[in-house]
Scaffold this motif. Structure first.
Motif, PDB file in Angstrom:
ATOM      1  N   ALA A  61     -16.868 -10.548 -34.269  1.00 49.28           N
ATOM      2  CA  ALA A  61     -16.584 -10.184 -35.667  1.00 49.28           C
ATOM      3  C   ALA A  61     -17.885  -9.967 -36.443  1.00 49.28           C
ATOM      4  CB  ALA A  61     -15.730 -11.263 -36.335  1.00 49.28           C
ATOM      5  N   ARG A  62     -18.860 -10.824 -36.189  1.00 44.63           N
ATOM      6  CA  ARG A  62     -20.160 -10.703 -36.874  1.00 44.63           C
ATOM      7  C   ARG A  62     -20.854  -9.397 -36.484  1.00 44.63           C
ATOM      8  NH1 ARG A  62     -24.619 -12.298 -34.053  1.00 44.63           N
ATOM      9  NH2 ARG A  62     -23.445 -13.973 -33.065  1.00 44.63           N
ATOM     10  N   GLU A  63     -20.896  -9.123 -35.193  1.00 47.61           N
ATOM     11  CA  GLU A  63     -21.594  -7.913 -34.728  1.00 47.61           C
ATOM     12  C   GLU A  63     -20.943  -6.651 -35.297  1.00 47.61           C
ATOM     13  OE1 GLU A  63     -23.102  -9.847 -30.486  1.00 47.61           O
ATOM     14  OE2 GLU A  63     -21.678  -8.165 -30.452  1.00 47.61           O
ATOM     15  N   VAL A  64     -19.616  -6.614 -35.287  1.00 55.61           N
ATOM     16  CA  VAL A  64     -18.912  -5.419 -35.775  1.00 55.61           C
ATOM     17  C   VAL A  64     -19.065  -5.308 -37.297  1.00 55.61           C
ATOM     18  CG1 VAL A  64     -16.678  -4.260 -35.921  1.00 55.61           C
ATOM     19  CG2 VAL A  64     -17.323  -5.466 -33.816  1.00 55.61           C
ATOM     20  N   ARG A  65     -18.945  -6.429 -37.993  1.00 59.24           N
ATOM     21  CA  ARG A  65     -19.126  -6.423 -39.456  1.00 59.24           C
ATOM     22  C   ARG A  65     -20.522  -5.903 -39.824  1.00 59.24           C
ATOM     23  NH1 ARG A  65     -20.078 -12.025 -40.882  1.00 59.24           N
ATOM     24  NH2 ARG A  65     -22.174 -11.366 -40.325  1.00 59.24           N
ATOM     25  N   ASP A  66     -21.538  -6.396 -39.122  1.00 61.18           N
ATOM     26  CA  ASP A  66     -22.907  -5.983 -39.455  1.00 61.18           C
ATOM     27  C   ASP A  66     -23.138  -4.508 -39.120  1.00 61.18           C
ATOM     28  OD1 ASP A  66     -23.341  -8.458 -40.448  1.00 61.18           O
ATOM     29  OD2 ASP A  66     -24.489  -9.207 -38.740  1.00 61.18           O
ATOM     30  N   TYR A  67     -22.494  -4.037 -38.061  1.00 60.22           N
ATOM     31  CA  TYR A  67     -22.604  -2.620 -37.696  1.00 60.22           C
ATOM     32  C   TYR A  67     -21.984  -1.718 -38.778  1.00 60.22           C
ATOM     33  CZ  TYR A  67     -21.862   1.779 -35.238  1.00 60.22           C
ATOM     34  OH  TYR A  67     -21.847   3.105 -34.891  1.00 60.22           O
ATOM     35  N   SER A  68     -20.987  -2.215 -39.489  1.00 55.81           N
ATOM     36  CA  SER A  68     -20.276  -1.394 -40.484  1.00 55.81           C
ATOM     37  C   SER A  68     -21.236  -0.811 -41.521  1.00 55.81           C
ATOM     38  CB  SER A  68     -19.165  -2.194 -41.171  1.00 55.81           C
ATOM     39  OG  SER A  68     -19.706  -3.178 -42.025  1.00 55.81           O
ATOM     40  N   GLU A  69     -22.322  -1.504 -41.780  1.00 57.52           N
ATOM     41  CA  GLU A  69     -23.307  -1.043 -42.765  1.00 57.52           C
ATOM     42  C   GLU A  69     -23.891   0.323 -42.376  1.00 57.52           C
ATOM     43  OE1 GLU A  69     -27.152  -2.871 -45.132  1.00 57.52           O
ATOM     44  OE2 GLU A  69     -26.823  -3.372 -43.032  1.00 57.52           O
ATOM     45  N   LYS A  70     -23.955   0.572 -41.058  1.00 54.50           N
ATOM     46  CA  LYS A  70     -24.539   1.839 -40.575  1.00 54.50           C
ATOM     47  C   LYS A  70     -23.596   3.023 -40.761  1.00 54.50           C
ATOM     48  CE  LYS A  70     -27.701   0.019 -37.070  1.00 54.50           C
ATOM     49  NZ  LYS A  70     -27.622  -1.390 -37.463  1.00 54.50           N
ATOM     50  N   ILE A  71     -22.286   2.779 -40.831  1.00 49.47           N
ATOM     51  CA  ILE A  71     -21.344   3.910 -40.878  1.00 49.47           C
ATOM     52  C   ILE A  71     -20.616   4.046 -42.214  1.00 49.47           C
ATOM     53  CG2 ILE A  71     -21.043   4.040 -38.366  1.00 49.47           C
ATOM     54  CD1 ILE A  71     -18.377   2.559 -38.690  1.00 49.47           C
ATOM     55  N   VAL A  72     -20.710   3.039 -43.061  1.00 50.68           N
ATOM     56  CA  VAL A  72     -20.124   3.165 -44.401  1.00 50.68           C
ATOM     57  C   VAL A  72     -21.107   3.944 -45.274  1.00 50.68           C
ATOM     58  CG1 VAL A  72     -19.447   1.896 -46.486  1.00 50.68           C
ATOM     59  CG2 VAL A  72     -18.644   1.129 -44.243  1.00 50.68           C
ATOM     60  N   LYS A  73     -20.792   5.231 -45.490  1.00 53.32           N
ATOM     61  CA  LYS A  73     -21.682   6.146 -46.236  1.00 53.32           C
ATOM     62  C   LYS A  73     -20.813   6.993 -47.164  1.00 53.32           C
ATOM     63  CE  LYS A  73     -25.491   5.668 -43.569  1.00 53.32           C
ATOM     64  NZ  LYS A  73     -26.249   4.512 -43.918  1.00 53.32           N
ATOM     65  N   PRO A  74     -21.404   7.534 -48.238  1.00 50.44           N
ATOM     66  CA  PRO A  74     -20.622   8.456 -49.069  1.00 50.44           C
ATOM     67  C   PRO A  74     -20.133   9.629 -48.226  1.00 50.44           C
ATOM     68  CG  PRO A  74     -22.742   7.940 -50.096  1.00 50.44           C
ATOM     69  CD  PRO A  74     -22.773   7.348 -48.729  1.00 50.44           C
ATOM     70  N   GLY A  75     -18.882   9.997 -48.375  1.00 48.70           N
ATOM     71  CA  GLY A  75     -18.336  11.131 -47.641  1.00 48.70           C
ATOM     72  C   GLY A  75     -17.750  10.778 -46.277  1.00 48.70           C
ATOM     73  N   GLU A  96     -12.589  -0.934 -35.099  1.00 48.24           N
ATOM     74  CA  GLU A  96     -11.547  -1.549 -34.262  1.00 48.24           C
ATOM     75  C   GLU A  96     -11.808  -1.276 -32.770  1.00 48.24           C
ATOM     76  OE1 GLU A  96      -8.011   0.124 -35.945  1.00 48.24           O
ATOM     77  OE2 GLU A  96      -8.052  -1.211 -37.690  1.00 48.24           O
ATOM     78  N   ARG A  97     -12.285  -0.055 -32.492  1.00 53.01           N
ATOM     79  CA  ARG A  97     -12.605   0.290 -31.101  1.00 53.01           C
ATOM     80  C   ARG A  97     -13.733  -0.616 -30.579  1.00 53.01           C
ATOM     81  NH1 ARG A  97     -12.561   5.706 -31.913  1.00 53.01           N
ATOM     82  NH2 ARG A  97     -14.771   5.703 -32.453  1.00 53.01           N
ATOM     83  N   MET A  98     -14.715  -0.872 -31.456  1.00 51.39           N
ATOM     84  CA  MET A  98     -15.836  -1.734 -31.083  1.00 51.39           C
ATOM     85  C   MET A  98     -15.380  -3.155 -30.753  1.00 51.39           C
ATOM     86  SD  MET A  98     -19.151  -1.343 -33.485  1.00 51.39           S
ATOM     87  CE  MET A  98     -20.500  -2.302 -32.820  1.00 51.39           C
ATOM     88  N   ILE A  99     -14.420  -3.647 -31.550  1.00 46.68           N
ATOM     89  CA  ILE A  99     -13.886  -4.996 -31.304  1.00 46.68           C
ATOM     90  C   ILE A  99     -13.335  -5.082 -29.878  1.00 46.68           C
ATOM     91  CG2 ILE A  99     -11.991  -6.583 -31.897  1.00 46.68           C
ATOM     92  CD1 ILE A  99     -12.334  -5.649 -34.856  1.00 46.68           C
ATOM     93  N   VAL A 100     -12.592  -4.054 -29.488  1.00 49.35           N
ATOM     94  CA  VAL A 100     -11.970  -4.043 -28.152  1.00 49.35           C
ATOM     95  C   VAL A 100     -13.036  -3.895 -27.064  1.00 49.35           C
ATOM     96  CG1 VAL A 100     -10.336  -2.808 -26.667  1.00 49.35           C
ATOM     97  CG2 VAL A 100      -9.792  -3.172 -29.090  1.00 49.35           C
TER      98      VAL A 100
END
Ligand code: MN
Ligand code: MN
Length: 305
Positions: free
Chosen positions: A22-36, A47-51
């Motif tokens: 959960a920590r690794e995926v949460r921290d990765y989210s910062e890289k893909i949450v962008k305007p647009g 979700e794919r990363m979690i699996v």
């Protein structure tokens, strides 16, 4: 109350593993949450990363933007994109064999809301510091409220942290985000809890919105389901048990038409709980940080840090 038994090492190991993913995926989210960016693509990727990392989603990825405080997840054909300058909450759950990690972070795409984020982040740290067996839930809420108010914001009073059990995300004990004197339940050893302060520059309250894309099974033995719906229902029970799910996950298995029909029937017959999006009543911006903490055999472990 009977004396609690020791928490088995195997159980602790699964909680920690869920927490790491959960920590690794949460921290990765910062890289893909962008305007647009597409909210559908962001959630699907997380979700794919979690699996891929060996876990299962404990609930659909929540991506809640600006005044939406919680419970937004995209549908399979969702075309929503992240607006510029958005305040984005990513809330994720991972489970290993039913042992859950629940964590959230806020991303401020404008960098104008540093203090709003800092308020909920520091409130979370303060609550974790205060957390110990025997403490009453309202004392944690009081600490959270104090920190958030010191920053000049309001805690969201009708959203709470919670205890966690195997396959149960909200296990009965609530951890308020303000000094709610009615929250007299005590935290105990051998308990997993999620603490999640929400801070806002609005009124400090949410209402239910019109959109609801998250559900969970409410009736284990529903009657009155037609055969097609029953099949979808059986799949949900087997795959998700009582954990929350989204119709987006069902479409690749059953197709859009059939999922639409089954969802309509299951909602109408109250076979499912419905989790509508939660919107700040003053249309204030909302920030949230969340960790899962395991109190086990006298230790306090933040599984998602
Ligand atoms: Mn959460
Ligand atoms: Mn939670």
């Amino acid at each position: 109350m009977v004396e609690m038994e020791e928490m088995p090492e195997e159980v602790i190991r699964k909680y920690l593993e869920a927490g790491r993913i959960a920590r690794e995926v949460r921290d990765y989210s910062e890289k893909i949450v962008k305007p647009g960016a597409s909210v559908l693509e962001v959630c699907s990727e997380l979700e794919r990363m979690i699996v891929e990392k060996g876990g299962s989603p404990a609930f659909p990825c929540n991506i809640s933007i600006n005044e939406v405080a919680a419970h937004y997840t995209p549908l399979h054909n969702d075309e929503t994109t992240i607006p510029p300058d958005a305040v984005v909450k990513i809330d994720l759950g991972v489970h290993i064999d039913g042992y859950i990690a629940d964590t959230a972070r806020t991303i401020d795409l404008s960098d104008k809301h540093v203090l709003l984020l800092e308020a909920s982040r520091e409130a979370l740290e303060k609550a974790i510091e205060t957390l110990k067996p025997g403490i009453r839930a309202f004392e944690l809420g009081l600490q959270i409220e104090r920190v958030i108010k010191r920053y000049g914001f309001k805690p969201v009073r009708n959203l709470t942290g919670h205890s966690i059990d195997r396959f149960r995300i909200h296990a009965g004990l609530s951890i308020p985000n303000y000094g709610d004197r009615f929250s007299v339940s005590k935290i105990s050893d051998n308990m997993a809890v999620a603490i999640e302060p929400f801070a806002t520059n609005g009124k400090g309250l949410t209402r239910e919105g019109k959109i609801a894309n998250i559900f969970s099974v409410a009736k284990e033995n529903p009657r009155k389901l037609d055969e097609e719906t029953r099949e979808v229902f059986n799949y949900i029970v087997e795959k998700y048990r009582t954990l929350p799910f989204t119709p987006r996950w069902l479409v690749p298995v059953f197709g859009e038409k059939r999922v639409e029909h089954a969802m309509r029937v299951m909602v109408k017959t109250k076979t499912l709980y419905v989790y509508p999006i939660l919107v700040e009543v003053g249309r204030g911006l909302v920030s949230q940080f969340e960790h899962t903490i395991l109190l086990a055999n006298g230790d306090k472990i933040v599984t998602t840090r």
